[in-house]
Design a protein around this motif. Sequence first.
Motif, PDB file in Angstrom:
ATOM      1  N   GLU A 137       0.845  -1.198   0.000  1.00 56.78           N
ATOM      2  CA  GLU A 137       0.000   0.000   0.000  1.00 56.78           C
ATOM      3  C   GLU A 137       0.883   1.251   0.000  1.00 56.78           C
ATOM      4  OE1 GLU A 137      -3.198   2.550  -0.067  1.00 56.78           O
ATOM      5  OE2 GLU A 137      -3.215   0.389  -0.430  1.00 56.78           O
TER       6      GLU A 137
ATOM      7  N   GLN B 287       2.179   1.861  -3.463  1.00 60.01           N
ATOM      8  CA  GLN B 287       1.123   2.424  -4.306  1.00 60.01           C
ATOM      9  C   GLN B 287       0.934   3.906  -3.984  1.00 60.01           C
ATOM     10  OE1 GLN B 287      -2.474   0.123  -4.530  1.00 60.01           O
ATOM     11  NE2 GLN B 287      -3.594   1.746  -5.524  1.00 60.01           N
TER      12      GLN B 287
ATOM     13  N   LYS C 102      -3.424   4.275  -9.531  1.00 58.45           N
ATOM     14  CA  LYS C 102      -3.821   2.919  -9.127  1.00 58.45           C
ATOM     15  C   LYS C 102      -3.719   1.955 -10.302  1.00 58.45           C
ATOM     16  CE  LYS C 102      -7.398   0.396  -6.695  1.00 58.45           C
ATOM     17  NZ  LYS C 102      -8.644   0.463  -5.932  1.00 58.45           N
ATOM     18  N   LEU C 103      -4.158   2.392 -11.476  1.00 58.12           N
ATOM     19  CA  LEU C 103      -4.074   1.551 -12.671  1.00 58.12           C
ATOM     20  C   LEU C 103      -2.624   1.238 -13.022  1.00 58.12           C
ATOM     21  CD1 LEU C 103      -5.431   0.128 -15.074  1.00 58.12           C
ATOM     22  CD2 LEU C 103      -5.388   2.329 -16.274  1.00 58.12           C
TER      23      LEU C 103
ATOM     24  N   PHE D  18      -0.107   1.176 -10.987  1.00 60.60           N
ATOM     25  CA  PHE D  18       0.420   0.267  -9.973  1.00 60.60           C
ATOM     26  C   PHE D  18      -0.041  -1.161 -10.238  1.00 60.60           C
ATOM     27  CE2 PHE D  18       0.556  -1.809  -5.805  1.00 60.60           C
ATOM     28  CZ  PHE D  18       1.861  -1.516  -5.434  1.00 60.60           C
ATOM     29  N   GLN D  19      -1.290  -1.332 -10.606  1.00 62.08           N
ATOM     30  CA  GLN D  19      -1.815  -2.670 -10.903  1.00 62.08           C
ATOM     31  C   GLN D  19      -1.088  -3.284 -12.098  1.00 62.08           C
ATOM     32  OE1 GLN D  19      -5.951  -1.730 -11.381  1.00 62.08           O
ATOM     33  NE2 GLN D  19      -6.421  -2.048  -9.218  1.00 62.08           N
TER      34      GLN D  19
ATOM     35  N   MET E 151       2.365  -4.269 -10.927  1.00 65.91           N
ATOM     36  CA  MET E 151       2.311  -5.473 -10.093  1.00 65.91           C
ATOM     37  C   MET E 151       2.094  -6.722 -10.926  1.00 65.91           C
ATOM     38  SD  MET E 151       3.027  -5.062  -7.014  1.00 65.91           S
ATOM     39  CE  MET E 151       2.495  -6.681  -6.476  1.00 65.91           C
ATOM     40  N   GLY E 152       1.416  -6.607 -12.024  1.00 66.17           N
ATOM     41  CA  GLY E 152       1.206  -7.756 -12.890  1.00 66.17           C
ATOM     42  C   GLY E 152       2.518  -8.326 -13.406  1.00 66.17           C
TER      43      GLY E 152
ATOM     44  N   LYS F  78       4.885  -8.888  -9.506  1.00 68.89           N
ATOM     45  CA  LYS F  78       4.381  -9.686  -8.395  1.00 68.89           C
ATOM     46  C   LYS F  78       4.949 -11.097  -8.444  1.00 68.89           C
ATOM     47  CE  LYS F  78      -0.098 -10.962  -7.821  1.00 68.89           C
ATOM     48  NZ  LYS F  78      -1.532 -10.695  -7.651  1.00 68.89           N
TER      49      LYS F  78
END
Length: 189
Positions: free
Chosen positions: A80, A83, A176-177, A179-180, A183-184, A187
């Motif tokens: 968090e 992000q 946020k987008l 970061f997602q 992370m894809g 991660k």
Amino acid sequence: MGRKQSFTETELLDVTKRLILDHGYDGFHLQLLSRHLPGARSTIYQYYSNKEEIVAACMKRVITEMLANASEVDETDVMEALQQVLLVYVEESKLHQLLGDAHKINTANSPAAKKDLAFVEEAHKTLKVQLTRLFGRAQQEGLLREDVPLPALIGVFFNLINTPNMLNVPTPQWGKLLFQMWMGGAKKE
């Protein structure tokens, strides 16, 4: 009694930032600045002696705000926190463009500009320490791939900042987008 100033220092630095982003350091000059501010050009000199001081002060102001926002991030949940740090950077995504011209500033005859640029350099180091700490923790907690070197993870993360928001979504949603998407690829599976 002298004439009342037509603009504040904050307004001066806001306009300076916008003009540097629009015209670059080389295209920015005091005549251009005065055309975008109300009142006499001489008012500028009540705040700063020359272009170098104005631009360095502008850079210092931007990175000071960024540093303050980054230092307020709660680091309890490391992902968090990452992000939130990304959002801080995305909100000031033009920072790199602005700071990219720092090397052009001649500080030989401007102690104020030299001092402000030294502050900018130290602030950069502080931000780098925070990112390195967060990424290191995330790897230690098994939340990020360990087969990707830390500098590569940080480098890709940093490059997200320069991704154009072609969807024109609000900055928090855009951050946020990004970061997602990051992370894809980062991660741990």
